[in-house]
Design a protein around this motif. Sequence first.
Motif, PDB file in Angstrom:
ATOM      1  N   ALA A  31       0.841  -0.928   0.033  1.00 24.69           N
ATOM      2  CA  ALA A  31       0.231  -0.220   0.069  1.00 24.69           C
ATOM      3  C   ALA A  31       0.765   1.524   0.177  1.00 24.69           C
ATOM      4  O   ALA A  31       0.560   2.072  -0.350  1.00 24.69           O
ATOM      5  N   SER A  32       2.215   0.628   0.416  1.00 22.09           N
ATOM      6  CA  SER A  32       3.284   2.836   1.128  1.00 22.09           C
ATOM      7  C   SER A  32       3.772   2.723  -1.009  1.00 22.09           C
ATOM      8  O   SER A  32       3.687   3.626  -1.620  1.00 22.09           O
ATOM      9  N   CYS A  33       3.568   1.611  -1.840  1.00 18.21           N
ATOM     10  CA  CYS A  33       4.704   1.939  -3.327  1.00 18.21           C
ATOM     11  C   CYS A  33       3.549   1.424  -3.806  1.00 18.21           C
ATOM     12  O   CYS A  33       4.414   1.874  -5.068  1.00 18.21           O
ATOM     13  N   ASN A  34       2.686   1.482  -3.929  1.00 18.25           N
ATOM     14  CA  ASN A  34       1.278   1.282  -4.824  1.00 18.25           C
ATOM     15  C   ASN A  34       1.924  -0.274  -6.287  1.00 18.25           C
ATOM     16  O   ASN A  34       2.030  -0.120  -7.326  1.00 18.25           O
ATOM     17  N   ARG A  35       2.869  -0.785  -5.700  1.00 15.38           N
ATOM     18  CA  ARG A  35       3.522  -2.093  -5.995  1.00 15.38           C
ATOM     19  C   ARG A  35       2.683  -3.008  -5.746  1.00 15.38           C
ATOM     20  O   ARG A  35       2.486  -3.523  -4.903  1.00 15.38           O
ATOM     21  N   ALA A  36       2.923  -4.075  -6.708  1.00 13.06           N
ATOM     22  CA  ALA A  36       2.219  -5.388  -6.685  1.00 13.06           C
ATOM     23  C   ALA A  36       3.240  -6.532  -7.515  1.00 13.06           C
ATOM     24  O   ALA A  36       4.272  -6.761  -7.847  1.00 13.06           O
ATOM     25  N   PHE A  37       3.603  -7.678  -6.263  1.00 16.58           N
ATOM     26  CA  PHE A  37       4.858  -8.633  -6.397  1.00 16.58           C
ATOM     27  C   PHE A  37       4.124 -10.210  -6.467  1.00 16.58           C
ATOM     28  O   PHE A  37       2.991 -10.788  -5.465  1.00 16.58           O
ATOM     29  N   ARG A  38       5.296 -11.086  -6.580  1.00 13.69           N
ATOM     30  CA  ARG A  38       4.599 -12.892  -6.471  1.00 13.69           C
ATOM     31  C   ARG A  38       6.129 -13.306  -5.705  1.00 13.69           C
ATOM     32  O   ARG A  38       7.033 -12.965  -6.524  1.00 13.69           O
ATOM     33  N   LEU A  39       5.805 -14.119  -4.887  1.00 14.34           N
ATOM     34  CA  LEU A  39       6.794 -14.881  -4.404  1.00 14.34           C
ATOM     35  C   LEU A  39       6.522 -15.770  -4.138  1.00 14.34           C
ATOM     36  O   LEU A  39       5.779 -16.564  -4.736  1.00 14.34           O
TER      37      LEU A  39
END
Length: 60
Positions: A31-39
């Motif tokens: 929510a801070s940098c508005n990025r989505a990522f997958r682990l």
Amino acid sequence: MSERAAPFYCPYCGDEDLRPSEEGHGAWECASCNRAFRLSFLGLLAKGLRRDHGEGGTTA
């Protein structure tokens, strides 16, 4: 069956405001940098962990 470990920090900005994404398993949103990522876990290395004893290390 136990839950998998959740990430503590965003890999891009380092903030802790992470939420699971609706994109599927292992997907997270920051929510801070508005990025989505997958682990994901890729697997074990065939060589294993190698220790370099040449730089000040001792061998038993």
